[in-house]
Design a protein around this motif. Structure first.
Motif, PDB file in Angstrom:
ATOM      1  N   LEU A 105       0.684  -0.880  -0.233  1.00 41.74           N
ATOM      2  CA  LEU A 105       0.466  -0.379  -0.362  1.00 41.74           C
ATOM      3  C   LEU A 105       1.072   0.990  -0.344  1.00 41.74           C
ATOM      4  CD1 LEU A 105      -2.795  -0.610   2.897  1.00 41.74           C
ATOM      5  CD2 LEU A 105      -2.916  -1.629   0.341  1.00 41.74           C
ATOM      6  N   ILE A 106       0.969   2.122  -1.246  1.00 40.15           N
ATOM      7  CA  ILE A 106       1.116   3.509  -0.888  1.00 40.15           C
ATOM      8  C   ILE A 106       0.403   4.666  -0.930  1.00 40.15           C
ATOM      9  CG2 ILE A 106       3.453   2.714  -2.165  1.00 40.15           C
ATOM     10  CD1 ILE A 106       2.386   3.976  -4.885  1.00 40.15           C
ATOM     11  N   GLY A 107       0.684   5.451  -0.322  1.00 42.74           N
ATOM     12  CA  GLY A 107      -0.257   6.687  -0.617  1.00 42.74           C
ATOM     13  C   GLY A 107       0.582   7.893   0.743  1.00 42.74           C
ATOM     14  N   PRO A 108      -0.886   8.797   0.027  1.00 43.13           N
ATOM     15  CA  PRO A 108      -0.034  10.383   1.241  1.00 43.13           C
ATOM     16  C   PRO A 108      -0.249   9.617   2.761  1.00 43.13           C
ATOM     17  CG  PRO A 108      -2.285  10.817  -0.471  1.00 43.13           C
ATOM     18  CD  PRO A 108      -1.687   9.429  -0.829  1.00 43.13           C
ATOM     19  N   SER A 109       0.138  10.092   3.310  1.00 51.52           N
ATOM     20  CA  SER A 109       0.261  10.304   5.029  1.00 51.52           C
ATOM     21  C   SER A 109      -1.643  10.778   5.579  1.00 51.52           C
ATOM     22  CB  SER A 109       1.588  11.550   5.568  1.00 51.52           C
ATOM     23  OG  SER A 109       1.010  11.556   7.068  1.00 51.52           O
ATOM     24  N   MET A 157       9.677   2.644  -2.315  1.00 51.14           N
ATOM     25  CA  MET A 157       9.151   2.894  -4.109  1.00 51.14           C
ATOM     26  C   MET A 157      10.282   1.783  -5.413  1.00 51.14           C
ATOM     27  SD  MET A 157       6.242   4.074  -3.714  1.00 51.14           S
ATOM     28  CE  MET A 157       5.702   5.052  -2.671  1.00 51.14           C
ATOM     29  N   ARG A 158      11.750   1.960  -4.276  1.00 50.46           N
ATOM     30  CA  ARG A 158      11.699   0.689  -5.871  1.00 50.46           C
ATOM     31  C   ARG A 158      11.796  -0.665  -4.597  1.00 50.46           C
ATOM     32  NH1 ARG A 158      17.917   1.358  -6.187  1.00 50.46           N
ATOM     33  NH2 ARG A 158      17.823   3.031  -4.561  1.00 50.46           N
ATOM     34  N   PHE A 159      12.050  -0.586  -3.814  1.00 51.53           N
ATOM     35  CA  PHE A 159      11.566  -2.131  -2.828  1.00 51.53           C
ATOM     36  C   PHE A 159      10.526  -2.370  -3.007  1.00 51.53           C
ATOM     37  CE2 PHE A 159      10.631  -4.610   1.036  1.00 51.53           C
ATOM     38  CZ  PHE A 159      11.632  -5.738   1.047  1.00 51.53           C
ATOM     39  N   ALA A 160       9.326  -1.378  -3.427  1.00 52.33           N
ATOM     40  CA  ALA A 160       7.827  -2.000  -3.226  1.00 52.33           C
ATOM     41  C   ALA A 160       7.991  -2.570  -4.961  1.00 52.33           C
ATOM     42  CB  ALA A 160       6.977  -1.115  -3.435  1.00 52.33           C
ATOM     43  N   ARG A 161       8.763  -1.668  -5.556  1.00 51.71           N
ATOM     44  CA  ARG A 161       8.663  -2.711  -7.033  1.00 51.71           C
ATOM     45  C   ARG A 161       9.095  -3.744  -6.682  1.00 51.71           C
ATOM     46  NH1 ARG A 161       9.744   1.753 -11.397  1.00 51.71           N
ATOM     47  NH2 ARG A 161       9.559   0.426 -13.183  1.00 51.71           N
ATOM     48  N   GLU A 162      10.130  -3.835  -6.471  1.00 48.91           N
ATOM     49  CA  GLU A 162      10.463  -5.317  -6.965  1.00 48.91           C
ATOM     50  C   GLU A 162      10.063  -6.641  -6.153  1.00 48.91           C
ATOM     51  OE1 GLU A 162      14.959  -6.830  -4.072  1.00 48.91           O
ATOM     52  OE2 GLU A 162      14.475  -4.386  -4.599  1.00 48.91           O
ATOM     53  N   VAL A 163       9.652  -6.099  -4.722  1.00 48.62           N
ATOM     54  CA  VAL A 163       9.090  -7.165  -3.931  1.00 48.62           C
ATOM     55  C   VAL A 163       7.487  -7.586  -4.212  1.00 48.62           C
ATOM     56  CG1 VAL A 163      11.139  -7.423  -1.970  1.00 48.62           C
ATOM     57  CG2 VAL A 163       8.240  -6.493  -1.628  1.00 48.62           C
ATOM     58  N   SER A 164       6.424  -6.894  -4.683  1.00 51.38           N
ATOM     59  CA  SER A 164       5.136  -6.853  -4.778  1.00 51.38           C
ATOM     60  C   SER A 164       4.727  -7.744  -5.383  1.00 51.38           C
ATOM     61  CB  SER A 164       4.679  -6.085  -4.471  1.00 51.38           C
ATOM     62  OG  SER A 164       5.418  -4.561  -3.522  1.00 51.38           O
ATOM     63  N   GLU A 181       0.706  12.056  -9.789  1.00 52.06           N
ATOM     64  CA  GLU A 181       1.045  13.259  -8.945  1.00 52.06           C
ATOM     65  C   GLU A 181       1.615  12.744  -6.713  1.00 52.06           C
ATOM     66  OE1 GLU A 181      -1.855  16.351  -6.829  1.00 52.06           O
ATOM     67  OE2 GLU A 181      -2.936  15.971  -8.478  1.00 52.06           O
ATOM     68  N   PHE A 182       1.373  11.497  -6.877  1.00 47.82           N
ATOM     69  CA  PHE A 182       1.763  10.924  -5.815  1.00 47.82           C
ATOM     70  C   PHE A 182       3.331  10.589  -5.880  1.00 47.82           C
ATOM     71  CE2 PHE A 182       3.003   7.357  -3.018  1.00 47.82           C
ATOM     72  CZ  PHE A 182       2.955   8.149  -1.576  1.00 47.82           C
ATOM     73  N   LEU A 183       3.137   9.326  -6.758  1.00 50.33           N
ATOM     74  CA  LEU A 183       4.672   8.965  -7.701  1.00 50.33           C
ATOM     75  C   LEU A 183       5.621  10.547  -7.799  1.00 50.33           C
ATOM     76  CD1 LEU A 183       3.649   6.157  -9.483  1.00 50.33           C
ATOM     77  CD2 LEU A 183       4.261   6.460  -6.597  1.00 50.33           C
ATOM     78  N   ALA A 184       5.256  11.765  -8.576  1.00 48.49           N
ATOM     79  CA  ALA A 184       6.315  12.317  -8.808  1.00 48.49           C
ATOM     80  C   ALA A 184       6.834  13.008  -7.368  1.00 48.49           C
ATOM     81  CB  ALA A 184       5.831  13.470  -9.893  1.00 48.49           C
ATOM     82  N   SER A 185       5.804  12.914  -6.177  1.00 51.01           N
ATOM     83  CA  SER A 185       6.689  13.626  -5.198  1.00 51.01           C
ATOM     84  C   SER A 185       7.167  12.730  -4.308  1.00 51.01           C
ATOM     85  CB  SER A 185       5.305  13.712  -4.545  1.00 51.01           C
ATOM     86  OG  SER A 185       4.547  13.243  -3.470  1.00 51.01           O
ATOM     87  N   VAL A 186       7.140  11.839  -4.330  1.00 54.25           N
ATOM     88  CA  VAL A 186       8.025  10.870  -3.823  1.00 54.25           C
ATOM     89  C   VAL A 186       9.221  10.274  -4.621  1.00 54.25           C
ATOM     90  CG1 VAL A 186       6.505  10.189  -2.075  1.00 54.25           C
ATOM     91  CG2 VAL A 186       6.718   8.413  -4.248  1.00 54.25           C
ATOM     92  N   LEU A 187       9.300  10.036  -5.604  1.00 54.63           N
ATOM     93  CA  LEU A 187       9.980   9.290  -7.085  1.00 54.63           C
ATOM     94  C   LEU A 187      11.701  10.143  -6.946  1.00 54.63           C
ATOM     95  CD1 LEU A 187       8.589   6.941  -8.803  1.00 54.63           C
ATOM     96  CD2 LEU A 187      10.059   6.276  -7.508  1.00 54.63           C
TER      97      LEU A 187
END
Ligand code: ADP
Ligand code: MG
Length: 258
Positions: A40-44, A214-221, A252-258
């Protein structure tokens, strides 16, 4: 209990969760397959921790239905539509392990006792067996030599690895991680991620992970869900979500964290 092994292991159906006047989950529907690894990803403030805390039976909810391996969280005869006895909740909780951002080890217990405590008390394992299991798990997370230390004598990364061993000691079917590396100094993040990466390769273990890595999420999920304002706004295979998000809010969210 007879169990349909094709049915989802986790199923939220129309779950509503409020804190007073604040509705955090509104008619929330979400299911996870056996052995699936979901991030699960997403804003606080969007409700990610609330989802995990409800699953861990740390929060009640007000409407809808939640089941774990077919077991409903509420009992029809427990005195209200969404109530359950402590014994029932303990039974459910014994199938779920949770690793928190802040480790939450018992400070007055040694590492070994932290890991041994729940299997001894909740599962009623004989001490020798519980200790054997704990020693194996501590070896797995690379901390066999720290078993007689106290949490305060360990680094944050080591404490978090103990917390993972402690969660695994109950042999949970579902393992929840709530931002397990967010409280760590950057140089300690890798050692914790590598333990989680090892677990992600276990076919039978279902994992639900909240992370900003995010890189980890991409790898294991197997699946990434973008969570916004108590809803899953977009979900899919990690490759797709990270390389071609469809929803403007996801982009928008991904642009703010990547
Ligand atoms: P996230 O983990 O995505 O940051 P949370 O699930 O922690 O979000 O919180 C979702 C919303 O619920 C937030 O607005 C938060 O302030 C509120 N909230 C969480 N826990 C409580 C609580 N115990 N009492 C009141 N409000 C809470
Ligand atoms: Mg949170």
């Amino acid at each position: 209990m007879t169990e349909n092994t094709h049915a989802p292991i986790i199923e939220f159906a129309g779950v509503t969760k409020r804190f007073g006047a604040l509705t955090v989950l509104d008619d929330f529907n979400f299911s996870v397959a056996r052995g699936e690894k979901v991030t699960l990803i997403g804003p606080s403030g969007s409700g990610k921790s609330t989802v995990l805390r409800i699953l861990m039976t740390l929060e009640p909810f007000q409407e809808g239905r939640l089941t774990l391996a077919g077991m409903p969280y509420h009992e029809p005869n427990a005195g209200g539509p969404f109530k359950a006895s402590d014994g029932h909740l303990r039974q459910i909780r014994s199938h779920v392990g949770m690793v928190f951002q802040s480790f939450n080890l018992f400070p007055h217990m040694t590492v070994l006792r932290n890991v041994v405590e729940a299997p001894l008390r909740v599962l009623g394992l004989p001490r020798g067996e519980a200790e054997c299991r704990a020693v194996d798990l501590l070896a797995m997370v690379g901390l066999a030599d720290k078993k007689d230390h106290y949490p305060a004598q360990l680094s944050g990364g080591q404490q978090q690895r103990v917390a993972i061993a402690r969660a695994l000691a109950m042999r949970p079917r579902v393992l929840l991680f709530d931002e397990p590396t967010s409280a760590l100094d950057p140089q300690l993040v890798g050692e914790v991620l590598s333990v989680i990466r090892g677990l992600a390769s276990e076919h039978d273990l279902t994992m639900l992970l909240v992370t900003h890595e995010m890189r980890f999420a991409r790898e294991v999920s197997d699946r990434v869900c973008f969570f916004d304002k108590g809803r899953i706004c977009e979900q899919g295979e990690p490759e797709r979500i990270f390389s071609a998000p469809e929803q403007p809010r996801t982009r928008e969210f991904l642009a703010s964290v990547l």
